[in-house]
Design a protein around this motif. Sequence first.
Motif, PDB file in Angstrom:
ATOM      1  N   TRP A 180       2.262 -10.883  -1.683  1.00  9.40           N
ATOM      2  CA  TRP A 180       3.131  -9.838  -1.177  1.00  9.40           C
ATOM      3  C   TRP A 180       4.197 -10.049  -0.073  1.00  9.40           C
ATOM      4  CZ3 TRP A 180      -2.267 -10.289   0.227  1.00  9.40           C
ATOM      5  CH2 TRP A 180      -2.387 -10.474   1.762  1.00  9.40           C
TER       6      TRP A 180
ATOM      7  N   PRO B  63      10.353  -9.196  -3.710  1.00  9.59           N
ATOM      8  CA  PRO B  63      10.169  -8.892  -4.989  1.00  9.59           C
ATOM      9  C   PRO B  63      10.974  -9.701  -6.103  1.00  9.59           C
ATOM     10  CG  PRO B  63      10.036  -7.022  -3.803  1.00  9.59           C
ATOM     11  CD  PRO B  63      10.722  -8.476  -2.875  1.00  9.59           C
TER      12      PRO B  63
ATOM     13  N   CYS C 201       9.312 -12.957  -7.537  1.00 11.27           N
ATOM     14  CA  CYS C 201       8.053 -12.861  -8.222  1.00 11.27           C
ATOM     15  C   CYS C 201       8.262 -12.758  -9.572  1.00 11.27           C
ATOM     16  CB  CYS C 201       7.243 -11.607  -7.454  1.00 11.27           C
ATOM     17  SG  CYS C 201       6.960 -11.846  -5.770  1.00 11.27           S
TER      18      CYS C 201
ATOM     19  N   TYR D 296       2.347 -11.467 -10.816  1.00 13.13           N
ATOM     20  CA  TYR D 296       1.862 -10.220 -10.412  1.00 13.13           C
ATOM     21  C   TYR D 296       0.520 -10.017 -11.017  1.00 13.13           C
ATOM     22  CZ  TYR D 296       6.005  -8.260  -8.021  1.00 13.13           C
ATOM     23  OH  TYR D 296       7.031  -8.443  -7.099  1.00 13.13           O
TER      24      TYR D 296
ATOM     25  N   HIS E 186       6.122  -2.896  -5.652  1.00 12.05           N
ATOM     26  CA  HIS E 186       6.060  -4.090  -4.523  1.00 12.05           C
ATOM     27  C   HIS E 186       6.637  -3.433  -3.219  1.00 12.05           C
ATOM     28  CE1 HIS E 186       6.304  -8.652  -3.727  1.00 12.05           C
ATOM     29  NE2 HIS E 186       6.287  -7.890  -2.496  1.00 12.05           N
TER      30      HIS E 186
ATOM     31  N   ASN F  74       8.260  -3.399   0.411  1.00  8.64           N
ATOM     32  CA  ASN F  74       8.810  -4.683   1.283  1.00  8.64           C
ATOM     33  C   ASN F  74       9.773  -3.784   2.302  1.00  8.64           C
ATOM     34  OD1 ASN F  74       9.716  -6.781   2.380  1.00  8.64           O
ATOM     35  ND2 ASN F  74      10.900  -7.649   0.717  1.00  8.64           N
TER      36      ASN F  74
ATOM     37  N   ILE G 299       1.523  -4.722  -2.437  1.00 10.22           N
ATOM     38  CA  ILE G 299       1.767  -4.425  -3.833  1.00 10.22           C
ATOM     39  C   ILE G 299       0.591  -3.509  -4.015  1.00 10.22           C
ATOM     40  CG2 ILE G 299       1.832  -5.598  -6.215  1.00 10.22           C
ATOM     41  CD1 ILE G 299       2.128  -8.252  -4.763  1.00 10.22           C
TER      42      ILE G 299
END
Length: 704
Positions: free
Chosen positions: A278, A282, A285, A290, A309, A311, A321
């Motif tokens: 997290w 994003p 990732c 995930y 996600h 942020n 997340i």
Amino acid sequence: MSVKHGSLSINSENIFPIIKKWLYSDHDIFVREMVSNGCDAITKLRKLEVMGEYSFPDDYKAKIDVIVNPEEKTLKFIDTGIGMTADEVEEYITQIAFSGATEFLEKYKDKTTDDQMIGHFGLGFYSAFMVADEVHIDTLSYKEGAVPVHWTCDGGTEYELQEGNKDSVGTEITLFLNEESLEFANEYRMREVIEKYCSFMPVNIYLSKANAEQQYETIDEADLKEDDVVVEHIHEDAKTEEKENENGEKEIVEVSPARDRVKINKRPVSLSNPNPLWMKHPNDCTEEEYKEFYRKVFMDYKEPLFWIHLNMDYPFNLKGILYFPKINTEYDSIEGTIKLYNNQVFIADNIKEVIPEFLMLLKGVIDCPDLPLNVSRSALQNDGFVQKISEYITKKVADKLVGMCKTDRESYEKYWDDISPFIKFGCIKEAKFADKMHDYILFKNLDGKYLTLKDCIEENKKETPESEAENTEETAAENTAENAAESTEGSASDAEDSKDDEEKEPEKTVIFYVTDEVQQSQYINLFKEAGKDAVILKHNIDSPFISHLEQRDQNVQFKRIDADLTEELRSDEKADEEMTGKLTDVFRKSLNKEKLEVRVENLKNDGVAAMITLSEESRRMQDMMKMYNMYGMDPSMFGGEETLVLNAAHPLVKYVAENVESDKTPVICEQLYDLAMMSHKQLSPDEMTKFIRRSNEILMMLTK
């Protein structure tokens, strides 16, 4: 350095036992506090290094070692952080509720913004006395020429401070566990606690057992690291096998090449992940990351449907997340877990002030360094700021769902059956969420097609059937005749009242629904034959949800498919009144139900002999009674008796009407009633037993 004695600075003699015994609800939380202090010490040293006030040795490693010793009943926490001088020990340790992290941040707030301090209150260290009779501190400050310090306290208000013998920068805290807390000297128990509270702390955490036998592992020599302790070099010759080639000839083939291996002391494995998913952007990732994170954190090996996600840096710092879990059936538990973190330190699961109630059906992590925690970090100090965090999370979830429906309708429909309970619950609980999701609620119709509420309304607003239009005209004509017979003043008054009623009662669009496709199949077939549609609402949340929709949209009304007979199901021919009276009497007598409501209709489908209807209002009242365990009350008090609808066009119904005195009539009446009821709801065990016995008797009658 001479031995020095002193007293802890406590305003009241009674505060220390309160801190030790009741500040924290869970005694194992002391591990979080000890490790957090170590993380703070390392963070401080890193800041000093960034500012050029300290240089790390070449072999420096930022880490925290936790060592259990069941033989000596001790537990050690060793960090490679900033360390303390004797004066700092007196200032930070002996003055309870003075936070070293807070003072450090204030001192250097204008010089660097990297990393956040975990501690804020200066009470965490004393959580050690919840499990320890005595605590020792051995520490060496990073400062040039610093003298090592040894501090001891036996849990009273007295402490002892003297020169120690620690030779490396950092702090070592030793807990001499009390008899009630010896579980924490067990390696497996400590692993469990560390993984609970410290899995994502920003420093590597290693757990070991004192005096444990050395363990080894063998690796390829190419993978050898500088700090590996080599025990033995191993050369493995190439391995060959005799195999038959394509020509059928035998030949020697190398199946494993020669290689050089190294036996080394087993490398320690960190129990924490300093860079949790997290905390990444994003875009950095992957889908597999995930899913792997989900499996590891929630021990759920059913893949999540999708995730959000979070942020955010302004106006507050929040990352996290949220996963939408797969729900197999409506009987599965849909209670989720939202883990709340503060600077990667685990605080608690499902804190209701931050996590909206409906979001607790999800699984996920939320990390918010700005959370206003109470002194024990076990709960929030509720204020407007916390409410803003909750509203932000709700908005982000709604935005994700709306965006998916708009841009990827196919996936949205694929997930709908799993996520609909969550969305409907959210709409009931959160008005702002309901506003955003109103046009993106889906309803599956009898053909498996997904419709929005707007689609459903348009489908049901098709041209009014001719029979219904004729009935409306007849009613209007009758009303006109009646009004003409009354006085002019009365007519004017009634007209005004009628006009007011029309304004007050908007025309409602009725949407029919099904709760059990198998049990209500007879009604479904009748609807399909009549060219009518219905939606499928079979989850427990659907009953309160449609009530919620009706309150929000006064123009919509939901009725179950067996609530009443629509005009499309009836034929134009009306039932004979004499036949209605005769059948009402015979069915009431045969069934021993004096208050049974009986209606005789001519249905278009002459293959249906009998049906049961129950008004929507009565059904919802019964559902409410079940919800609140009001089983002792009589449903008929609320008009809750079902109505038996008999099809005058069916041969069996005609037989009963024409053979009231026949010996077979009571059996036929009972059987018709039970068959109708089975399409409406489940029979009770006693009713089912009688139905089976009677069915056998009827079959025996056919053999004679």
